[in-house]
Design an enzyme around this catalytic site. Structure first.
Site, mmCIF file in Angstrom:
data_model
loop_
_atom_site.group_PDB
_atom_site.id
_atom_site.type_symbol
_atom_site.label_atom_id
_atom_site.label_comp_id
_atom_site.label_asym_id
_atom_site.label_seq_id
_atom_site.Cartn_x
_atom_site.Cartn_y
_atom_site.Cartn_z
ATOM 1 C CG HIS A 93 116.231 9.010 46.229
ATOM 2 N ND1 HIS A 93 117.514 9.175 45.778
ATOM 3 C CD2 HIS A 93 116.009 9.999 47.133
ATOM 4 C CE1 HIS A 93 118.056 10.221 46.385
ATOM 5 N NE2 HIS A 93 117.168 10.738 47.206
ATOM 6 C CG ASP A 112 120.582 8.783 52.035
ATOM 7 O OD1 ASP A 112 120.005 9.884 52.107
ATOM 8 O OD2 ASP A 112 121.119 8.364 50.991
#
Length: 489
Positions: A180, A251
């Protein structure tokens, strides 16, 4: 709407952004949008999520709805009509694949009840790096153990009629970087990857997993770009080496692990060209990002950068998801998770509270975006059990955190006596350098405290009066910890 535009929309999976169907979503579904990933902000209750999924499914035939319901620390439905189970790390500690299969089946039943087609789980990374941010989400560090539990979890979930998704291919358990926030790097040769590193994914494929999520890991010896947009990884390793012919989803393309390398429209084109079938756009990707990604895909086909056949192939694979027979009318059993949490619990020393009052000091870890808004801790269940709880929560960026903790503990013990109960709540404390000095000083000054560790074990708290390890922070894990504190386990 052209056929090419429909194909481009069909591979896109944005977030929703509201707890009812927003206007922008209706228009994009009519254009052929593949579906949505529901996040915590979209969910308020069990009844609300069922109404929402019914409405979304009613917009068009075959609108795929996904969530990240891993069980344990990463969940969306636990507090909203779903079931609570310990996460993968706890299941790996128990090392009973049949119980792992049963746990995943219960999650599957709760997802069927909620109207979810596709679960973006399980995480089958092998957390060989003790500083891995995904450690609690994995079955462990041993690839053979991870492989057998990956297969069991996939089989259990899909037996309920929900498609599973093994992630995060090719695995970033060697890295301590959260994708992230940056691009994890794994420096292994192709032979090392094939010989052992990919074993958990190989097991998931053998178990018939419907989909695999590719991560933003950079395999530095195979390519100079993240796996998300690497033909060498998606086609060379996943398709050709492992023989996987199911759906490959990326993702989230908003994550820094890929966003630092390519813009969302560029990443969308490059991921599909590399071999992906579905694009998870991210938790904050709505109509504008859908339009940008779809336009980029259409333009890439028109200018010859992307073969139209690649979009057709991806849409054909996606059409097979959500078609498994569903275990409808079978209610989930919350006692499965409760028993697992009790059985994995480990206790050292004497953690039982001496009275009906306690100070709980929570040392919060760095928040993981994957966790969303899921809460953790023992404060609420202790209060529900009639304990008068005072609470202090601090994090690494809290002003004067160590001073606050020492002052609060000292004040509390001065007020209620040196034998008053103080519970120190931690979660994988070894990953956060600021916590160790604080805990060392508390041990020196107040060894009568009790430690409840709800993360991956790393630090030794045997010097304190009591030490409770739950190996996860789901609701049932908190309940098991409270039972230990109350002496009722």
């Amino acid at each position: 709407m052209t056929e090419l535009s429909r194909l481009a929309h069909g591979v896109l999976f944005p977030a929703l952004g509201r707890r009812t169907v927003p206007k922008w979503a209706r228009a994009r579904v009519a254009e052929g949008l593949g579906g949505f990933v529901l996040f915590g902000k979209d969910i308020a209750s069990g009844e609300q999520v069922r109404e929402l999924t019914t409405a979304l499914h009613g917009l068009r035939e075959h609108v795929l709805l996904c969530v990240d319901e891993e069980g344990g620390d990463v969940n969306r439905l636990e507090d909203h009509g779903g079931t609570s189970v310990p996460g993968n790390h706890a299941l790996g500690r128990l090392d009973d694949p049949e119980r792992t299969r049963g746990s995943a089946y219960q999650l599957g039943l709760s997802l069927v009840e909620a109207g979810i087609d596709w679960d973006l789980a399980p995480a089958v990374d092998a957390a060989v790096n003790p500083l891995s941010p995904n450690g609690i989400r994995t079955f462990g560090a041993d690839r053979a153990l991870v492989a057998r539990h990956a297969a069991a979890w996939v089989e259990g979930l899909q037996a309920a009629g929900v498609s599973a998704c093994a992630k995060h291919f090719p695995g970033h358990g060697l890295s301590s970087t959260d994708a992230h926030l940056g691009t994890p790097t794994v420096d292994l040769s192709r032979q090392e990857l094939v010989d052992h590193y990919l074993d958990p994914f190989r097991a998931a494929v053998a178990a018939g997993v419907d989909s695999i999520m590719v991560s933003h890991v950079h395999l530095s010896q195979l390519d100079d770009v993240p796996a998300t947009i690497s033909p060498a990884v998606l086609t060379g390793l996943l398709r050709e080496e492992l023989g996987f012919d199911g759906v490959v989803i990326t993702d989230a393309l908003e994550m820094r692990g890929i966003a630092d390398v390519a813009s969302l429209p560029e990443a969308a084109v490059r991921a599909i060209a590399a071999g992906a079938d579905a694009l998870c756009l991210g938790a904050w990707a709505f109509g504008d990002d859908v339009d940008a990604a779809a336009a980029a895909l259409v333009a890439a086909v028109e200018n010859g950068t992307l073969p139209e056949e690649r979009l057709r192939e991806a849409n054909a694979r996606l059409a097979k998801l959500g078609t498994r027979p569903r275990a409808t009318g079978v209610p989930h059993d919350d006692t499965v998770g409760e028993r697992l949490a009790r059985d994995v619990l480990e206790v050292s020393g004497d953690p039982v509270l001496k009275g009906r009052r306690a100070l709980v000091v929570r040392l919060d870890p760095t928040h993981s975006p994957a966790q969303g808004g899921a809460s953790w801790g023992v404060e609420a269940p202790l209060r529900a059990a009639g304990i008068d709880v005072e609470a202090l929560a601090v994090a690494g960026d809290t002003y004067n955190a160590d001073g606050m903790i020492k002052a609060e503990v000292g004040l509390y013990l001065d007020e209620f006596g040196p034998d008053a109960d103080v519970v120190l709540l931690v979660r994988s404390s070894h990953r956060f350098p600021w916590q160790r000095p604080v805990l060392d000083e508390l041990l020196e000054r107040y060894p009568g405290c009790v430690v409840v560790d709800m993360g991956v074990p790393g630090d030794d708290f045997g010097g304190f009066r009591g030490w409770v390890r739950t190996f996860g922070a789901s609701r049932v894990c908190a309940g098991a910890a409270v039972d230990a504190l109350l002496g009722t386990r």
